[in-house]
Design a protein around this motif. Structure first.
Motif, mmCIF file in Angstrom:
data_model
loop_
_atom_site.group_PDB
_atom_site.id
_atom_site.type_symbol
_atom_site.label_atom_id
_atom_site.label_comp_id
_atom_site.label_asym_id
_atom_site.label_seq_id
_atom_site.Cartn_x
_atom_site.Cartn_y
_atom_site.Cartn_z
ATOM 1 N N SER A 184 0.855 -1.182 0.000
ATOM 2 C CA SER A 184 0.000 0.000 0.000
ATOM 3 C C SER A 184 0.892 1.233 0.000
ATOM 4 N N VAL A 185 0.888 1.937 -1.110
ATOM 5 C CA VAL A 185 1.735 3.115 -1.246
ATOM 6 C C VAL A 185 1.080 4.284 -0.535
ATOM 7 N N GLN A 186 1.846 4.989 0.290
ATOM 8 C CA GLN A 186 1.297 6.081 1.086
ATOM 9 C C GLN A 186 2.236 7.276 1.067
ATOM 10 N N GLY A 187 1.646 8.477 0.959
ATOM 11 C CA GLY A 187 2.419 9.712 1.023
ATOM 12 C C GLY A 187 2.298 10.313 2.403
ATOM 13 N N GLY A 188 1.472 11.363 2.523
ATOM 14 C CA GLY A 188 1.282 11.991 3.827
ATOM 15 C C GLY A 188 0.219 11.312 4.665
ATOM 16 N N GLY A 189 -0.529 10.374 4.085
ATOM 17 C CA GLY A 189 -1.549 9.646 4.833
ATOM 18 C C GLY A 189 -2.738 10.498 5.223
ATOM 19 N N THR A 190 -3.084 11.483 4.381
ATOM 20 C CA THR A 190 -4.155 12.408 4.751
ATOM 21 C C THR A 190 -5.505 12.057 4.149
ATOM 22 N N ARG A 191 -5.581 11.107 3.204
ATOM 23 C CA ARG A 191 -6.844 10.884 2.501
ATOM 24 C C ARG A 191 -7.580 9.619 2.928
ATOM 25 N N GLY A 192 -7.057 8.905 3.904
ATOM 26 C CA GLY A 192 -7.809 7.822 4.519
ATOM 27 C C GLY A 192 -8.146 6.652 3.631
ATOM 28 N N LEU A 193 -7.344 6.391 2.591
ATOM 29 C CA LEU A 193 -7.609 5.238 1.737
ATOM 30 C C LEU A 193 -7.242 3.953 2.476
ATOM 31 N N PRO A 194 -8.049 2.904 2.340
ATOM 32 C CA PRO A 194 -7.767 1.664 3.067
ATOM 33 C C PRO A 194 -6.482 1.007 2.587
ATOM 34 N N ALA A 195 -5.709 0.485 3.518
ATOM 35 C CA ALA A 195 -4.472 -0.227 3.182
ATOM 36 C C ALA A 195 -4.809 -1.629 2.694
ATOM 37 N N THR A 196 -4.116 -2.074 1.653
ATOM 38 C CA THR A 196 -4.363 -3.409 1.097
ATOM 39 C C THR A 196 -3.100 -4.259 1.117
ATOM 40 N N GLY A 197 -2.179 -3.938 1.985
ATOM 41 C CA GLY A 197 -0.929 -4.689 2.091
ATOM 42 C C GLY A 197 0.024 -3.942 3.005
ATOM 43 N N GLN A 198 1.277 -4.321 2.954
ATOM 44 C CA GLN A 198 2.287 -3.644 3.760
ATOM 45 C C GLN A 198 2.406 -2.188 3.319
ATOM 46 N N VAL A 199 2.341 -1.270 4.285
ATOM 47 C CA VAL A 199 2.380 0.151 3.954
ATOM 48 C C VAL A 199 3.796 0.564 3.578
ATOM 49 N N PRO A 224 -0.186 16.809 3.724
ATOM 50 C CA PRO A 224 -0.349 16.534 2.296
ATOM 51 C C PRO A 224 0.980 16.637 1.546
ATOM 52 N N THR A 225 1.201 15.699 0.627
ATOM 53 C CA THR A 225 2.432 15.673 -0.155
ATOM 54 C C THR A 225 2.115 15.822 -1.637
ATOM 55 N N ILE A 226 3.102 16.297 -2.390
ATOM 56 C CA ILE A 226 2.872 16.528 -3.818
ATOM 57 C C ILE A 226 2.715 15.207 -4.571
ATOM 58 N N GLY A 227 3.346 14.150 -4.107
ATOM 59 C CA GLY A 227 3.170 12.853 -4.744
ATOM 60 C C GLY A 227 1.743 12.359 -4.625
ATOM 61 N N GLY A 228 1.154 12.532 -3.432
ATOM 62 C CA GLY A 228 -0.230 12.140 -3.236
ATOM 63 C C GLY A 228 -1.184 12.971 -4.062
#
Length: 372
Positions: free
Chosen positions: A21-36, A94-98
């Motif tokens: 589960s790819v994560q940037g700043g973690g601000t949008r609350g998308l569910p994780a589907t594997g190792q973060v 928030p990050t620019i990648g996200g």
């Protein structure tokens, strides 16, 4: 899994034994589907050329850091990306990648385009662990497959961004807003359409049925803004609304709230984001079963708050658009899906792209590939 360099990213992808589960700043609350896999440590502005209106940054770079650097040169991210933290109650930054992975675009999208329209080039690591570069630092550098546009809005399902190159724009001298009071949804959408069809360069058009306020933003040089504001007011004189003009400071506060959907920061319930034809918006909102809604993009974007667990897609029925479940508990997101189910044809294209860029199926598995 904390990533701090492109080399570490390549190594992590090559060595992955299961879903990531790819994560940037973690601000949008998308569910994780594997190792973060956190890219928060892969940050920094690597190039900024104000004269060329170009900025290059690593994906974990904070949006606030970029905005601060741009403000020092009287420039900005014209697509004004939304900050989800108030709506979702999330922490992080928030990050620019996200922003680019989600194609996060604010109210100004109707006049300048989406985040993807400002993305000039990308570097990313695909599912095999190969580094891919596409585009460049000027608009003419897109050749072959336009992977730049493909990566924007793919939510990390095709590859993990390691660098983005963006076009930025000058900040206008001032801004003002014309607010129409008392219009119902249909009249407001009609007024916004007429404003956008005028020559007065409206850069924001939103309506809140709860307050019956319709907001129309104009930006530019002070004399031009004053003239266009008065002309727009004359154009809409027949709409039957009371009219108010708001100055630059009030305009900034108003549109920050519209951008971040401040109307739904307080209170309970699920929050949905519906993209549709503006002319269809009042009908969609009326049959949605939602408790409250607001319009942005002149009606092309509807934010709706419903009772927890309500299947808003089913209530709306067939439509020319899509509904995204932005805020809900984990069980509701698992049952209804965050993203709108894809049609059979689009699902086949999605699967083919995933097979090409992520053959092992390790990136954000299950996020976008729900077929209708």
């Amino acid at each position: 899994m904390a990533i701090t360099s492109e080399e570490a990213l390549v190594k992590a992808v090559k060595g992955a034994a299961g879903p990531i589960s790819v994560q940037g700043g973690g601000t949008r609350g998308l569910p994780a589907t594997g190792q973060v896999m956190s890219l928060a440590g892969l940050q920094g502005i690597t190039l900024y050329e104000p004269g060329a209106l170009t900025l290059v940054a690593k994906p974990g770079t904070h949006v606030a850091e970029i905005e601060e650097a741009l403000a020092a040169e009287n420039q900005r991210l014209a697509f004004e990306p939304m900050d989800h933290r108030g709506l979702l109650g999330t922490s992080g930054t928030p990050t620019i990648g996200g922003v680019m992975a989600g194609n996060i675009s604010g109210p100004r999208r109707i006049s300048v385009g989406a985040a993807r329209d400002f993305l000039l080039g990308v570097r990313f690591v695909d599912g095999r662990g190969a580094v891919v570069k596409n585009g460049g630092r000027v608009m003419k550098n897109v050749t072959g497959y336009d992977l730049v546009k493909l990566m924007a809005g793919s939510y990390g399902t095709l590859g993990v961004l390691s660098e983005v190159s963006m076009k930025v724009l000058p900040r206008p001298e001032t801004q003002a807003t014309l607010v129409l009071h008392g219009l119902d949804d249909g009249a407001a959408v009609a007024a916004m359409a007429r404003a956008l069809g005028s020559p007065f360069e409206v850069t924001g058009a939103a309506h809140d049925p709860a307050t019956r306020e319709t907001a129309l933003r104009i930006e530019g040089f002070e004399a031009s803004v004053s003239y266009r504001l008065s002309q727009l007011q004359s154009l809409l004189a027949g709409a039957g609304a009371e009219v108010e003009q708001r100055d630059a400071a009030a305009t900034q506060a108003l549109w920050s709230g519209i951008r971040d959907v401040a109307a739904f920061h307080e209170g309970q319930g699920d929050v949905w984001r519906v993209s549709c034809k503006p002319s269809d918006a009042p009908g969609i909102a009326a049959r949605s079963g939602a408790e409250r809604w607001t319009y942005d993009w002149a009606g092309g974007l509807i934010w709706l708050r419903s009772a927890a667990g309500h299947d808003l897609r089913a209530a709306i029925g067939p439509m020319d658009g899509h509904a995204t479940l932005v805020r809900a508990d984990a069980q509701t997101k698992a049952r209804l899906g965050v993203f709108h189910p894809e049609t059979a044809g689009v699902a086949r294209l999605t699967a083919a792209l995933r097979a090409q860029f992520d053959p092992k199926g390790i990136f954000n598995a299950g996020q976008l590939d729900r077929a209708a």
